[in-house]
Design a protein around this motif. Structure first.
Motif, PDB file in Angstrom:
ATOM      1  N   LEU A  53      72.190  48.511  -2.853  1.00 34.86           N
ATOM      2  CA  LEU A  53      71.081  48.285  -3.776  1.00 34.86           C
ATOM      3  C   LEU A  53      70.030  47.361  -3.181  1.00 34.86           C
ATOM      4  N   SER A  56      67.166  48.733  -1.077  1.00 36.74           N
ATOM      5  CA  SER A  56      66.023  49.339  -1.758  1.00 36.74           C
ATOM      6  C   SER A  56      64.857  48.365  -1.875  1.00 36.74           C
ATOM      7  N   TYR A 103      67.645  42.444 -10.725  1.00 37.25           N
ATOM      8  CA  TYR A 103      67.637  43.853 -10.315  1.00 37.25           C
ATOM      9  C   TYR A 103      69.042  44.321  -9.951  1.00 37.25           C
ATOM     10  N   SER A 107      70.951  47.265 -11.938  1.00 36.14           N
ATOM     11  CA  SER A 107      71.303  48.466 -11.177  1.00 36.14           C
ATOM     12  C   SER A 107      72.808  48.694 -11.192  1.00 36.14           C
ATOM     13  N   LYS A 108      73.580  47.608 -11.082  1.00 34.77           N
ATOM     14  CA  LYS A 108      75.037  47.761 -11.167  1.00 34.77           C
ATOM     15  C   LYS A 108      75.430  48.332 -12.519  1.00 34.77           C
ATOM     16  N   PHE A 111      74.672  51.979 -12.638  1.00 36.77           N
ATOM     17  CA  PHE A 111      75.666  52.689 -11.833  1.00 36.77           C
ATOM     18  C   PHE A 111      76.981  52.840 -12.592  1.00 36.77           C
ATOM     19  N   ARG A 131      69.534  57.608  -8.809  1.00 34.97           N
ATOM     20  CA  ARG A 131      68.802  57.005  -7.687  1.00 34.97           C
ATOM     21  C   ARG A 131      67.348  56.713  -8.070  1.00 34.97           C
ATOM     22  N   ARG A 133      66.313  56.064 -11.103  1.00 33.09           N
ATOM     23  CA  ARG A 133      66.327  54.938 -12.036  1.00 33.09           C
ATOM     24  C   ARG A 133      66.452  53.614 -11.280  1.00 33.09           C
ATOM     25  N   ILE A 134      67.300  53.589 -10.270  1.00 34.82           N
ATOM     26  CA  ILE A 134      67.444  52.368  -9.472  1.00 34.82           C
ATOM     27  C   ILE A 134      66.147  52.057  -8.735  1.00 34.82           C
TER      28      ILE A 134
END
Length: 307
Positions: A53, A56, A103, A107-108, A111, A131, A133-134
């Motif tokens: 993550l 990114s 973030y 993101s976790k 997921f 992906r 959305r992250i």
């Protein structure tokens, strides 16, 4: 798919931590080590996921997990993300760490919600949506001078999914596992048992196979039992491959052919590349159709002492 957004309004959960892994285990069941195996596996899975993550945002960011506290009874482990950047001149805001930390949490959570939602997870293209959305969450940080944020690797997200499945596998159906954070809390699906092929199939739109071609593969780790793939080196790349030459395998496994690490195989190899719904490479595989010759390593360690 769950909708999550970055927020700076909520305080971090107590103690001074970012998230927790909570396991409510059945105390009457045998194999108490299963709880610690699951904890170790989940912490390792989150470490790998955080690295995926963070890339990114910027490849120079290195997230490290720190243990903050352990609550007994049932087990609740509080963890904190420590962020280190080797090239923070690529980041716009001076105080970038809080936003990147939020973030990672959001993101976790996205997921984990994807992993636990079997209906959403099994929908074609769902991994691509995750992906995207992250990537949206990465843009919300606004920490880069130039908003050139990267889409997380599909292959690496799939590896993190496998990590979670493996971590949960020692637990019993009556055990309960939960992810807790300000971004959201979610129960894991205990008993999730996907094999690698099933997971990859969720993300594959197209497979392109190349006709068998001659290759010389240096042997890193032979498969003496015949139940797994061999490990090879081709140039600077490490690859894994399955040998389908049954006659050669039978001779190898009965010791009529000797292959040692450092030797090489001259063989015909079929190469398959799996592409996702966003046209990115999800995975690739190598199948050894025919082994033509074993090439011994001419620079064995023993030769160095003979000369």
């Amino acid at each position: 798919m769950a909708t999550v957004n970055l927020s700076s309004s909520a305080p971090p959960p107590p103690p001074d931590a970012d998230f927790a892994i909570y396991i409510d285990f059945d105390k009457s069941m045998e194999r108490p080590q299963r709880v610690f195996q699951a904890l170790d596996g989940l912490i390792s899975a989150f470490e790998r996921l955080d690295k995926t993550l963070a890339r990114s945002i910027d490849p120079s960011i290195e997230p490290l997990l720190l243990l903050e506290d352990i609550e007994s009874g049932s087990i609740k482990v509080w963890l904190r993300d420590k962020l280190v950047a080797t090239e923070d001149q690529a980041l716009y805001e001076l105080d970038w760490k809080p936003m990147v930390g939020r973030y990672l949490l959001a993101s976790k959570y996205a997921f984990i919600e994807w992993v636990n939602n079997s209906e959403e997870r099994g929908r074609p293209g769902s991994l691509s949506d995750l992906r995207k959305r992250i990537l949206e969450l990465a843009h919300q940080t606004e920490v880069r001078r130039i908003p050139a944020y990267g889409v997380p690797s599909a292959a690496e997200l799939l590896e993190s999914t496998k990590d979670v499945a493996r971590a949960l596998s020692p637990l019993n159906p009556h055990d309960r596992v939960k992810y807790i954070s300000d971004a959201g809390s979610s129960d894991f699906t205990v008993g999730m048992a996907w094999d690698d092929l099933d997971i990859e199939q969720l993300a594959i739109r197209e497979t392109i196979s190349s006709p068998p071609a001659p290759m010389i593969l240096a042997v890193k780790r032979p498969d003496y039992l015949g139940a797994s793939q061999w490990e090879f080196r081709h140039g600077k790349r490490s690859i894994r491959g399955k040998i389908e030459d049954a006659q050669w395998l039978e001779q190898f496994q009965t010791r009529r052919i000797d292959v040692r690490p450092g030797d090489a195989l001259r063989c015909l190899v079929k190469h398959e590349v799996n592409y996702g719904f966003d046209n990115e490479v999800v995975s690739e595989s190598y199948v050894i159709v025919s082994v033509q010759q074993v090439l011994e390593n001419e620079f064995k360690q023993s030769d160095l002492f003979d000369n």
